[in-house]
Design an enzyme around this catalytic site. Structure first.
Site, PDB file in Angstrom:
ATOM      1  N   HIS A  87       0.848  -1.184   0.000  1.00 58.96           N
ATOM      2  CA  HIS A  87       0.000   0.000   0.000  1.00 58.96           C
ATOM      3  C   HIS A  87       0.879   1.227   0.000  1.00 58.96           C
ATOM      4  O   HIS A  87       1.945   1.220   0.616  1.00 58.96           O
ATOM      5  CB  HIS A  87      -0.911   0.008   1.245  1.00 58.96           C
ATOM      6  CG  HIS A  87      -2.060   0.926   1.122  1.00 58.96           C
ATOM      7  ND1 HIS A  87      -1.963   2.262   1.425  1.00 58.96           N
ATOM      8  CD2 HIS A  87      -3.321   0.711   0.691  1.00 58.96           C
ATOM      9  CE1 HIS A  87      -3.128   2.827   1.193  1.00 58.96           C
ATOM     10  NE2 HIS A  87      -3.978   1.924   0.742  1.00 58.96           N
ATOM     11  N   ASP A 139      -7.997  -5.454   0.069  1.00 61.57           N
ATOM     12  CA  ASP A 139      -8.479  -6.271  -1.045  1.00 61.57           C
ATOM     13  C   ASP A 139      -8.104  -7.735  -0.927  1.00 61.57           C
ATOM     14  O   ASP A 139      -8.562  -8.559  -1.704  1.00 61.57           O
ATOM     15  CB  ASP A 139      -7.922  -5.720  -2.364  1.00 61.57           C
ATOM     16  CG  ASP A 139      -8.513  -4.368  -2.667  1.00 61.57           C
ATOM     17  OD1 ASP A 139      -9.699  -4.189  -2.378  1.00 61.57           O
ATOM     18  OD2 ASP A 139      -7.793  -3.504  -3.171  1.00 61.57           O
TER      19      ASP A 139
HETATM   20  N1  ACO Z   1       4.277  -7.560  -4.758  1.00 61.91           N
HETATM   21  C1  ACO Z   1       5.624  -7.534  -4.908  1.00 61.91           C
HETATM   22  N2  ACO Z   1       6.382  -6.435  -4.749  1.00 61.91           N
HETATM   23  C2  ACO Z   1       5.755  -5.298  -4.425  1.00 61.91           C
HETATM   24  C3  ACO Z   1       4.355  -5.235  -4.242  1.00 61.91           C
HETATM   25  C4  ACO Z   1       3.613  -6.418  -4.410  1.00 61.91           C
HETATM   26  N3  ACO Z   1       2.298  -6.406  -4.261  1.00 61.91           N
HETATM   27  N4  ACO Z   1       4.000  -3.967  -3.934  1.00 61.91           N
HETATM   28  C5  ACO Z   1       5.127  -3.254  -3.913  1.00 61.91           C
HETATM   29  N5  ACO Z   1       6.191  -4.055  -4.203  1.00 61.91           N
HETATM   30  C6  ACO Z   1       7.606  -3.656  -4.236  1.00 61.91           C
HETATM   31  C7  ACO Z   1       7.909  -2.862  -5.503  1.00 61.91           C
HETATM   32  O1  ACO Z   1       8.363  -3.698  -6.540  1.00 61.91           O
HETATM   33  C8  ACO Z   1       8.966  -1.890  -5.017  1.00 61.91           C
HETATM   34  O2  ACO Z   1      10.198  -2.587  -4.995  1.00 61.91           O
HETATM   35  P1  ACO Z   1      11.589  -1.796  -5.271  1.00 61.91           P
HETATM   36  O3  ACO Z   1      11.700  -0.790  -4.154  1.00 61.91           O
HETATM   37  O4  ACO Z   1      12.624  -2.861  -5.206  1.00 61.91           O
HETATM   38  O5  ACO Z   1      11.445  -1.157  -6.625  1.00 61.91           O
HETATM   39  C9  ACO Z   1       8.578  -1.602  -3.563  1.00 61.91           C
HETATM   40  O6  ACO Z   1       7.813  -2.749  -3.146  1.00 61.91           O
HETATM   41  C10 ACO Z   1       7.717  -0.347  -3.402  1.00 61.91           C
HETATM   42  O7  ACO Z   1       6.616  -0.449  -4.291  1.00 61.91           O
HETATM   43  P2  ACO Z   1       5.988   0.775  -5.110  1.00 61.91           P
HETATM   44  O8  ACO Z   1       5.240   0.263  -6.270  1.00 61.91           O
HETATM   45  O9  ACO Z   1       7.051   1.801  -5.344  1.00 61.91           O
HETATM   46  O10 ACO Z   1       5.001   1.338  -4.012  1.00 61.91           O
HETATM   47  P3  ACO Z   1       3.747   2.216  -4.304  1.00 61.91           P
HETATM   48  O11 ACO Z   1       3.434   2.903  -3.036  1.00 61.91           O
HETATM   49  O12 ACO Z   1       3.952   3.052  -5.514  1.00 61.91           O
HETATM   50  O13 ACO Z   1       2.629   1.139  -4.689  1.00 61.91           O
HETATM   51  C11 ACO Z   1       0.767  -0.293  -4.636  1.00 61.91           C
HETATM   52  C12 ACO Z   1       1.590   0.756  -3.864  1.00 61.91           C
HETATM   53  C13 ACO Z   1       0.375   0.233  -6.010  1.00 61.91           C
HETATM   54  C14 ACO Z   1      -0.514  -0.564  -3.849  1.00 61.91           C
HETATM   55  C15 ACO Z   1       1.629  -1.585  -4.763  1.00 61.91           C
HETATM   56  O14 ACO Z   1       1.973  -2.079  -3.494  1.00 61.91           O
HETATM   57  C16 ACO Z   1       0.909  -2.658  -5.585  1.00 61.91           C
HETATM   58  O15 ACO Z   1       0.973  -2.644  -6.810  1.00 61.91           O
HETATM   59  N6  ACO Z   1       0.198  -3.637  -4.888  1.00 61.91           N
HETATM   60  C17 ACO Z   1      -0.559  -4.629  -5.576  1.00 61.91           C
HETATM   61  C18 ACO Z   1      -1.892  -4.045  -6.031  1.00 61.91           C
HETATM   62  C19 ACO Z   1      -2.856  -3.842  -4.881  1.00 61.91           C
HETATM   63  O16 ACO Z   1      -3.075  -4.714  -4.043  1.00 61.91           O
HETATM   64  N7  ACO Z   1      -3.483  -2.653  -4.870  1.00 61.91           N
HETATM   65  C20 ACO Z   1      -4.509  -2.320  -3.877  1.00 61.91           C
HETATM   66  C21 ACO Z   1      -4.088  -1.147  -3.069  1.00 61.91           C
HETATM   67  S1  ACO Z   1      -5.264  -0.872  -1.774  1.00 61.91           S
HETATM   68  C22 ACO Z   1      -6.554  -0.096  -2.511  1.00 61.91           C
HETATM   69  O17 ACO Z   1      -6.501   0.538  -3.523  1.00 61.91           O
HETATM   70  C23 ACO Z   1      -7.811  -0.263  -1.831  1.00 61.91           C
END
Ligand code: ACO
Length: 430
Positions: A306, A364
């Site tokens: 998140h 979720d």
């Molecule tokens: N699985 C694996 N790796 C992940 C995940 C994941 N679900 N989420 C983040 N990471 C990793 C990224 O690859 C990144 O790694 P790095 O630092 O080596 O590049 C690091 O964790 C940070 O991730 P970001 O994408 O930069 O974080 P951001 O805050 O932009 O993204 C997000 C948050 C979009 C929710 C992300 O965690 C994601 O895509 N999760 C899966 C989708 C999801 O469940 N979304 C629902 C969100 S809750 C809602 O809307 C109600």
């Protein structure tokens, strides 16, 4: 607000920037005068360090895993309150008295029907359209049906639009569902509460009686409550940006719903259940965890991570309990998807990759399991999220319009394209 100032020094300039202190949470450096005084912009793609508005509605402490609506923690609201009371709290700032609640509930209940002409609107869509495509269209079209609540300068019209949106969303969403499965639209019933009425519009058919289970209605109500608002997330910020131009409330909320549809936001519940089904059995989990950690693989664990929570999403805890309750009620004791979800959560939480990056299950992760058990197809997960979040969008919209500091949203950019150059005639292009 305090008299403290941050000092920014660059080139030969020194600027004093006011620091504002919130009730809770980190201080905020006010950079509104930065461009005028320093001739520079700040650069913050994704708004990871930028506050875009002042708000009194919702507060998230991502490190603690805390979510407060008007100060009240979400776990207390989910266990002691109910969705319409939370709607009132978000909209008006305080928990209602019994008389205020009765009046509000009565108003919402009496505005659930859609303009009859809207049924023709539905019929223009293909039956295999994603319900979100229909919902975004129908929500936007509300401004064509309810002209008497589109004048945003009139507080009474704003109030009517607010009530209409909360009241009519269950009907809009249920009808998108009915249309997609080829069943007749079921009209709202005033003798049922908000969640039970929604379930009735989704699952009853004219051919036989349908009785809404109180446990399922309670679980549905809790799902609505857990999704009601979430501070300045992508869809809410979309609503505020759309509204900043003076657009009507229905157009703004439709814009928010369109943003919510994406898999990184509200579309994640559908993507998460599809992922759990694809994993299928617990022995496949290590393979998917390895893929999620592989930088060359675009796969991510849906329902994990998140932007704000760097701890357990407090909504995920309640959702997990609800999943157990609902499956128990329905007599589903060995649901393979739930088994995969629980084991995936356990393995991921023990994995240093997820621990280091502070990736925890979000709301979720478990909601799809409950919705599927209730009989909803995955395509309905995001619509149900949109229904629940409508009150958050409209509360933030209302707050924005009453904020004297609000102005049209207009971010700047770090331009890296060509500087000025003269047009080249086609015969001279090499
Ligand atoms: N699985 C694996 N790796 C992940 C995940 C994941 N679900 N989420 C983040 N990471 C990793 C990224 O690859 C990144 O790694 P790095 O630092 O080596 O590049 C690091 O964790 C940070 O991730 P970001 O994408 O930069 O974080 P951001 O805050 O932009 O993204 C997000 C948050 C979009 C929710 C992300 O965690 C994601 O895509 N999760 C899966 C989708 C999801 O469940 N979304 C629902 C969100 S809750 C809602 O809307 C109600």
């Amino acid at each position: 607000m305090t008299d403290r100032k941050a000092t920014l020094t660059f080139d030969n300039k020194t600027l004093e920037l006011p620091i504002h202190s919130p009730t809770v949470g980190p201080d905020v450096i006010d950079i509104r005068k930065l461009y005028a005084q320093g001739d520079v912009f700040t650069h913050d793609p994704g708004f990871t360090s930028t506050s875009a508005c002042e708000s009194t509605i919702t507060f998230i402490d991502g490190d603690k895993g805390e979510l407060l609506h008007r100060g009240y923690p979400i776990d207390q609201l989910a266990s002691k309150s109910h969705y319409l009371e939370v709607c009132y709290l978000l909209l008006y700032g305080e928990l209602p008295t019994a008389a205020e609640m009765e009046k509000f509930e009565n108003t919402i209940t009496r505005h659930t029907m859609l303009h009859e002409q809207m049924t023709y609107f539905y019929r223009g869509f293909r039956r295999d359209a994603h319900p979100m495509a229909i919902i975004v269209g129908v929500m936007g079209a509300m401004s064509a049906f309810y002209h008497d609540s589109t004048d945003i300068s009139d507080p009474r019209q704003r109030e009517i639009a607010t009530h209409r949106l909360i009241a009519k969303m269950p009907t809009i969403v249920a009808w998108a569902f009915k249309y997609s499965i080829g069943q007749p639209f079921v009209y709202p019933r005033n003798d049922l509460d908000y969640a039970a009425n929604f379930l009735n519009m989704c699952f009853s058919v004219p051919a036989e009686d349908y009785e809404v289970s109180p446990v399922l209605a309670r679980a549905m109500d809790r799902i609505f409550t857990l999704h009601a608002d979430h501070e300045q997330n992508a869809s809410t910020s979309t609503v505020r940006l759309a509204s900043s131009s003076g657009a009507n409330p229905f157009a703004c909320i439709a814009a928010g719903a369109a943003c919510l549809w994406g898999p990184a936001h509200g579309g994640a519940n559908q993507a998460c259940l599809e992922m759990l089904r694809k994993i299928g059995t617990v022995d496949k989990i290590p393979e998917y965890i390895a893929r999620a950690k592989d930088k060359d693989d675009p796969f991510r664990l849906m329902g994990f991570g998140h932007r704000v929570y760097k701890n357990f999403d407090p909504r995920a805890k309640v959702m997990k309990e609800s999943a157990d309750e609902v499956l128990d009620l329905l007599g589903i004791h060995d649901n393979p998807t739930l088994q995969v979800a629980k084991e995936l959560e356990r393995q991921a939480l023990e994995d240093p990759y997820f621990a280091e990056k502070k990736l925890f299950p979000n709301v979720d992760f478990y909601s799809g399991i409950i919705l599927e058990a209730m009989g909803f197809p995955t395509s309905m997960f995001t619509p149900i999220f949109a229904l629940s979040r409508t009150v958050g969008w409209i509360s933030q919209w209302k707050e924005q319009l009453s904020d004297p500091a609000h102005k049209i949203g207009r971010p700047r950019q770090l331009y890296t394209g060509h500087p000025f150059r003269d047009y080249v005639e086609v015969e001279d292009r090499g």
